[in-house]
Design a protein around this motif. Structure first.
Motif, PDB file in Angstrom:
ATOM      1  N   ASN A 232       0.804  -1.229   0.000  1.00  0.00           N
ATOM      2  CA  ASN A 232       0.000   0.000   0.000  1.00  0.00           C
ATOM      3  C   ASN A 232       0.835   1.276   0.000  1.00  0.00           C
ATOM      4  N   ALA A 233       2.152   1.142   0.050  1.00  0.00           N
ATOM      5  CA  ALA A 233       3.021   2.334   0.063  1.00  0.00           C
ATOM      6  C   ALA A 233       2.993   3.019  -1.306  1.00  0.00           C
ATOM      7  N   SER A 234       3.413   4.301  -1.349  1.00  0.00           N
ATOM      8  CA  SER A 234       3.449   5.049  -2.608  1.00  0.00           C
ATOM      9  C   SER A 234       4.519   4.462  -3.521  1.00  0.00           C
ATOM     10  N   GLU A 235       4.375   4.726  -4.804  1.00  0.00           N
ATOM     11  CA  GLU A 235       5.334   4.213  -5.775  1.00  0.00           C
ATOM     12  C   GLU A 235       6.736   4.771  -5.528  1.00  0.00           C
ATOM     13  N   GLU A 236       6.785   6.017  -5.114  1.00  0.00           N
ATOM     14  CA  GLU A 236       8.083   6.641  -4.823  1.00  0.00           C
ATOM     15  C   GLU A 236       8.785   5.934  -3.672  1.00  0.00           C
ATOM     16  N   THR A 237       8.009   5.638  -2.602  1.00  0.00           N
ATOM     17  CA  THR A 237       8.580   4.938  -1.448  1.00  0.00           C
ATOM     18  C   THR A 237       8.960   3.509  -1.812  1.00  0.00           C
ATOM     19  N   LYS A 238       8.113   2.850  -2.591  1.00  0.00           N
ATOM     20  CA  LYS A 238       8.406   1.479  -3.010  1.00  0.00           C
ATOM     21  C   LYS A 238       9.736   1.411  -3.757  1.00  0.00           C
ATOM     22  N   GLU A 239       9.947   2.380  -4.636  1.00  0.00           N
ATOM     23  CA  GLU A 239      11.175   2.386  -5.424  1.00  0.00           C
ATOM     24  C   GLU A 239      12.395   2.553  -4.533  1.00  0.00           C
ATOM     25  N   ALA A 240      12.288   3.478  -3.562  1.00  0.00           N
ATOM     26  CA  ALA A 240      13.403   3.726  -2.641  1.00  0.00           C
ATOM     27  C   ALA A 240      13.663   2.512  -1.762  1.00  0.00           C
ATOM     28  N   ILE A 241      12.582   1.893  -1.252  1.00  0.00           N
ATOM     29  CA  ILE A 241      12.724   0.728  -0.380  1.00  0.00           C
ATOM     30  C   ILE A 241      13.263  -0.469  -1.157  1.00  0.00           C
ATOM     31  N   ARG A 242      12.819  -0.599  -2.406  1.00  0.00           N
ATOM     32  CA  ARG A 242      13.260  -1.728  -3.227  1.00  0.00           C
ATOM     33  C   ARG A 242      14.776  -1.711  -3.419  1.00  0.00           C
ATOM     34  N   GLU A 243      15.330  -0.517  -3.619  1.00  0.00           N
ATOM     35  CA  GLU A 243      16.780  -0.397  -3.777  1.00  0.00           C
ATOM     36  C   GLU A 243      17.501  -0.838  -2.504  1.00  0.00           C
ATOM     37  N   LYS A 244      16.970  -0.423  -1.369  1.00  0.00           N
ATOM     38  CA  LYS A 244      17.590  -0.794  -0.091  1.00  0.00           C
ATOM     39  C   LYS A 244      17.474  -2.299   0.163  1.00  0.00           C
ATOM     40  N   LEU A 245      16.312  -2.863  -0.160  1.00  0.00           N
ATOM     41  CA  LEU A 245      16.112  -4.303   0.058  1.00  0.00           C
ATOM     42  C   LEU A 245      17.012  -5.127  -0.865  1.00  0.00           C
ATOM     43  N   GLU A 246      17.216  -4.650  -2.085  1.00  0.00           N
ATOM     44  CA  GLU A 246      18.097  -5.364  -3.011  1.00  0.00           C
ATOM     45  C   GLU A 246      19.532  -5.387  -2.490  1.00  0.00           C
ATOM     46  N   LYS A 247      19.964  -4.260  -1.906  1.00  0.00           N
ATOM     47  CA  LYS A 247      21.297  -4.223  -1.307  1.00  0.00           C
ATOM     48  C   LYS A 247      21.374  -5.187  -0.123  1.00  0.00           C
ATOM     49  N   ALA A 248      20.305  -5.182   0.700  1.00  0.00           N
ATOM     50  CA  ALA A 248      20.279  -6.088   1.854  1.00  0.00           C
ATOM     51  C   ALA A 248      20.263  -7.546   1.397  1.00  0.00           C
ATOM     52  N   SER A 249      19.552  -7.809   0.290  1.00  0.00           N
ATOM     53  CA  SER A 249      19.468  -9.169  -0.241  1.00  0.00           C
ATOM     54  C   SER A 249      20.840  -9.664  -0.684  1.00  0.00           C
ATOM     55  N   LYS A 250      21.598  -8.792  -1.339  1.00  0.00           N
ATOM     56  CA  LYS A 250      22.946  -9.165  -1.767  1.00  0.00           C
ATOM     57  C   LYS A 250      23.819  -9.498  -0.560  1.00  0.00           C
ATOM     58  N   ALA A 251      23.694  -8.667   0.482  1.00  0.00           N
ATOM     59  CA  ALA A 251      24.491  -8.904   1.684  1.00  0.00           C
ATOM     60  C   ALA A 251      24.098 -10.219   2.350  1.00  0.00           C
ATOM     61  N   LEU A 252      22.791 -10.514   2.389  1.00  0.00           N
ATOM     62  CA  LEU A 252      22.311 -11.772   2.983  1.00  0.00           C
ATOM     63  C   LEU A 252      22.801 -12.980   2.190  1.00  0.00           C
ATOM     64  N   LYS A 253      22.782 -12.866   0.847  1.00  0.00           N
ATOM     65  CA  LYS A 253      23.251 -13.971   0.002  1.00  0.00           C
ATOM     66  C   LYS A 253      24.720 -14.271   0.255  1.00  0.00           C
ATOM     67  N   LEU A 254      25.502 -13.207   0.467  1.00  0.00           N
ATOM     68  CA  LEU A 254      26.919 -13.399   0.761  1.00  0.00           C
ATOM     69  C   LEU A 254      27.094 -14.095   2.116  1.00  0.00           C
ATOM     70  N   MET A 255      26.277 -13.707   3.079  1.00  0.00           N
ATOM     71  CA  MET A 255      26.341 -14.337   4.396  1.00  0.00           C
ATOM     72  C   MET A 255      25.970 -15.820   4.314  1.00  0.00           C
ATOM     73  N   ILE A 256      24.885 -16.093   3.531  1.00  0.00           N
ATOM     74  CA  ILE A 256      24.436 -17.481   3.383  1.00  0.00           C
ATOM     75  C   ILE A 256      25.501 -18.299   2.674  1.00  0.00           C
ATOM     76  N   ALA A 257      26.068 -17.718   1.612  1.00  0.00           N
ATOM     77  CA  ALA A 257      27.126 -18.428   0.870  1.00  0.00           C
ATOM     78  C   ALA A 257      28.308 -18.771   1.753  1.00  0.00           C
ATOM     79  N   ALA A 258      28.603 -17.877   2.706  1.00  0.00           N
ATOM     80  CA  ALA A 258      29.734 -18.104   3.591  1.00  0.00           C
ATOM     81  C   ALA A 258      29.492 -19.262   4.570  1.00  0.00           C
ATOM     82  N   THR A 259      28.223 -19.628   4.756  1.00  0.00           N
ATOM     83  CA  THR A 259      27.903 -20.733   5.688  1.00  0.00           C
ATOM     84  C   THR A 259      27.922 -22.084   5.000  1.00  0.00           C
ATOM     85  N   LEU A 260      27.995 -22.098   3.650  1.00  0.00           N
ATOM     86  CA  LEU A 260      27.938 -23.359   2.914  1.00  0.00           C
ATOM     87  C   LEU A 260      29.303 -24.056   2.879  1.00  0.00           C
TER      88      LEU A 260
END
Length: 341
Positions: free
Chosen positions: A313-341
């Motif tokens: 339900n957030a505005s498109e402007e907020t969604k775009e800003a949050i999406r960029e932050k979540l994508e960065k967080a996702s990359k960091a999480l993937k690196l953390m997960i990869a390090a546990t394998l």
């Protein structure tokens, strides 16, 4: 004046008195004509004096009423004639509005502008650090403003008046021919102008605080704002009183930002120290197992607290800003997960 009449008195009940009143009325009529024609000077004055002389010479029974009637008639005639008289011609010596004084018409301002221009040019040619030069230019600009009155006829310490603003701008205009016109110098000048503007409130605040001093400089500065200090209570600081009168403060914007920064830094440092003291450990005394466990627990707790419908339900402007932050967080999480394998 009636013939064969005694020049001293005219009995209103006699023929001589009647002739005197006739002469008074004739004189009054003549006075009215002269005034309507715009006559002035000795001729009119002499006729008025002659008429008053005859009125004063009236005597006998009912003479007081006759005198009053004649004088009232004379006054009324003069008033009515004055209204009908032609207006005096006004010779126009100037049309339009009176021109306001320009910045260079106040004492010492031209010298200050020239000094400022020289400082600007020297600084840009020598590649002087902008912050050092900016405060010096801000001080010269403030000195310029002190010499120019605002709308209340007080020193324009806020740099609100048009002459003060144009005087400040003249510093840079006069500096332009004194250094090469190239990209780097233009960029430096733009940065200097912006920085000098930022320093103005700091320079003003320092000047205001100096009013509380005991030395000769403080006394000279208090004299500049003597009119503002006239009603100052004895228990009020001169700096605070003048600042309130102008609607400003004794702390500059730059000073306030620096104070806020240091206060925040102290709070953060105190907060970190408190956490370390409470836990009895710091990052240096914990193991990798402890650190990643705490980090993972915190991440999972924060992520699971989010509601998908809020994101939807957030505005498109907020969604775009949050999406960029979540994508960065996702990359960091993937690196953390990869390090546990």
């Amino acid at each position: 004046m009636p013939e064969n009449a005694t020049p001293e008195k005219y009995d209103v009940n006699t023929e001589a008195g009647e002739k005197a009143i006739e002469e008074i009325n004739a004189n009054i009529e003549r006075i009215g004509v002269l005034i309507r024609e715009g006559a002035e000077g000795e001729k009119l004055t002499a006729l008025e004096e002659e008429t008053e002389g005859i009125i004063s010479a009236l005597s006998g029974k009912t003479s007081i009423a006759a005198k009053t009637e004649c004088r009232d008639k004379l006054r009324q005639t003069k008033e009515e004639a004055a209204k009908a008289a032609p207006a005096a011609e006004v010779v126009q010596v100037h049309t339009g509005t009176i021109a306001a004084k320009t910045w260079d018409q106040y004492e010492g301002t031209t010298e200050l502008v020239n000094l400022g221009a020289e400082k600007v040019a020297e600084g840009i040619n020598a590649h002087v650090k902008v912050s050092n030069l900016a405060k010096e230019i801000a001080a010269i600009t403030f000195d310029l403003a002190l010499r120019i009155p605002n709308k209340a006829d007080r020193p324009d310490i806020l740099l609100d008046s048009d002459p003060a603003k144009k005087g400040a701008r003249a510093i840079y205009d006069k500096a332009l021919p004194l250094f090469d016109d190239n990209y780097d110098n233009a960029k430096a000048l733009k940065s200097l102008i912006r920085s000098a503007q930022d320093f103005r409130s700091d320079v003003r605040a320092e000047w205001l605080r100096s009013l509380d001093g005991d030395g000769e400089t403080a006394a000279e500065r208090r004299a500049i704002v003597a009119a503002v200090l006239e009603d100052k209570p004895d228990d009020e600081k001169a700096s605070e009183w003048v600042a309130k009168a102008y609607g400003t403060t004794t702390t500059g914007q730059g000073e306030a930002k620096r104070l806020a920064y240091h206060e925040k830094k102290k709070r953060l440092e105190a907060g970190n120290t408190s956490k370390e003291l409470e836990s009895g450990e710091s990052e240096e005394t914990t193991t990798p197992d402890e650190r990643i466990t705490k980090l993972t627990d915190r991440l999972v707790k924060d992520i699971t607290s989010g509601k998908p419908e809020d994101f939807e339900n957030a505005s498109e402007e907020t969604k775009e800003a949050i999406r960029e932050k979540l994508e960065k967080a996702s990359k960091a999480l993937k690196l953390m997960i990869a390090a546990t394998l």
